[in-house]
Write a protein that holds these residues in place. Structure first.
Motif, PDB file in Angstrom:
ATOM      1  N   THR A  39      -3.135 -24.772 -10.856  1.00 28.25           N
ATOM      2  CA  THR A  39      -4.002 -24.289 -11.919  1.00 28.25           C
ATOM      3  C   THR A  39      -5.354 -24.065 -11.265  1.00 28.25           C
ATOM      4  O   THR A  39      -5.689 -24.726 -10.286  1.00 28.25           O
ATOM      5  CB  THR A  39      -4.104 -25.284 -13.094  1.00 28.25           C
ATOM      6  OG1 THR A  39      -4.833 -24.673 -14.166  1.00 28.25           O
ATOM      7  CG2 THR A  39      -4.778 -26.588 -12.693  1.00 28.25           C
ATOM      8  N   SER A  58       3.413 -20.907  -9.772  1.00 24.57           N
ATOM      9  CA  SER A  58       2.155 -20.235 -10.069  1.00 24.57           C
ATOM     10  C   SER A  58       2.357 -19.117 -11.091  1.00 24.57           C
ATOM     11  O   SER A  58       3.419 -18.502 -11.143  1.00 24.57           O
ATOM     12  CB  SER A  58       1.593 -19.626  -8.772  1.00 24.57           C
ATOM     13  OG  SER A  58       0.438 -18.868  -9.012  1.00 24.57           O
ATOM     14  N   CYS A  59       1.302 -18.856 -11.841  1.00 22.67           N
ATOM     15  CA  CYS A  59       1.288 -17.693 -12.745  1.00 22.67           C
ATOM     16  C   CYS A  59       0.782 -16.445 -12.014  1.00 22.67           C
ATOM     17  O   CYS A  59       0.734 -15.369 -12.603  1.00 22.67           O
ATOM     18  CB  CYS A  59       0.428 -17.977 -13.970  1.00 22.67           C
ATOM     19  SG  CYS A  59       1.113 -19.251 -15.053  1.00 22.67           S
ATOM     20  N   ASP A 111      -4.694 -18.868  -8.453  1.00 24.83           N
ATOM     21  CA  ASP A 111      -3.225 -18.793  -8.526  1.00 24.83           C
ATOM     22  C   ASP A 111      -2.640 -17.947  -7.393  1.00 24.83           C
ATOM     23  O   ASP A 111      -1.646 -18.328  -6.769  1.00 24.83           O
ATOM     24  CB  ASP A 111      -2.775 -18.183  -9.857  1.00 24.83           C
ATOM     25  CG  ASP A 111      -2.918 -19.107 -11.040  1.00 24.83           C
ATOM     26  OD1 ASP A 111      -3.560 -20.169 -10.919  1.00 24.83           O
ATOM     27  OD2 ASP A 111      -2.385 -18.754 -12.106  1.00 24.83           O
ATOM     28  N   ASN A 164       1.332 -23.075 -18.889  1.00 30.39           N
ATOM     29  CA  ASN A 164       0.856 -24.249 -18.159  1.00 30.39           C
ATOM     30  C   ASN A 164       1.777 -25.446 -18.370  1.00 30.39           C
ATOM     31  O   ASN A 164       2.040 -26.205 -17.431  1.00 30.39           O
ATOM     32  CB  ASN A 164      -0.577 -24.584 -18.558  1.00 30.39           C
ATOM     33  CG  ASN A 164      -1.565 -23.578 -17.999  1.00 30.39           C
ATOM     34  OD1 ASN A 164      -1.299 -22.922 -16.996  1.00 30.39           O
ATOM     35  ND2 ASN A 164      -2.699 -23.446 -18.646  1.00 30.39           N
TER      36      ASN A 164
END
Length: 162
Positions: free
Chosen positions: A7, A40-41, A47, A110
């Motif tokens: 994050t 990860s996004c 990120d 998340n």
């Protein structure tokens, strides 16, 4: 296998990304031979820098997208090549069931990150939660409440404010 989620702030200045890359490389090095998986996004900033560091360490990548139309509606043109490259490199892609990107979708993404992780890396300047939910500080708090180890990464010289 060690699954490490990330994050972090999206607005890391380009001039400070190199010191962040070095710090993440050093943090991930001990996990490189243990089947490292980065979660990860792949948003702009922390990120994506983290995802690249995982790949550089020889790890695999799990991408979690907050909503079905994330690429089309939230990825800006200057980040699109990086986003597309990281998405193509992912071993696993999870698309959350939300139709649009909003605080609820980000919070759900998340939570999904934390559910899959053995630990969390937070590229975080220590700014407290905004009260809106779904942000870096909120994710750190959620991880700590869940008993997940959290590594805070904010090397000297890292700045926000692209």
């Amino acid at each position: 296998m060690t699954a490490i989620a990330v994050t972090g702030h999206m607005d890391i200045t380009p001039a400070t990304c190199d010191c962040l890359r070095r710090a993440l490389r050093d943090l991930l090095a001990p996990y490189a031979d243990s089947g490292l998986v980065g979660i990860s996004c792949i948003a702009r900033g922390a990120d994506s820098v983290f995802a690249d560091a995982v790949l550089d360490a020889g790890g695999g990548l799990c991408v979690i997208l907050p909503c079905q139309n994330y690429r089309q509606t939230k990825v800006k043109a200057d980040h699109a090549p990086t986003f597309d490259r990281l998405l193509a490199a992912a071993d696993d892609v999870v698309i959350m069931p939300h139709t649009t990107a909003n605080r609820e979708a980000y919070a759900a993404a998340n939570r999904a990150l934390l559910e899959r992780a053995d630990r969390l890396v937070a590229v975080w300047d220590g700014t407290p939660p905004s009260g809106k939910g779904g942000g870096t500080a909120d994710t750190v708090e959620d991880a700590r409440r869940a008993g997940l180890p959290v590594d805070i990464v904010w090397p000297d010289g890292t700045k926000r404010g692209q």
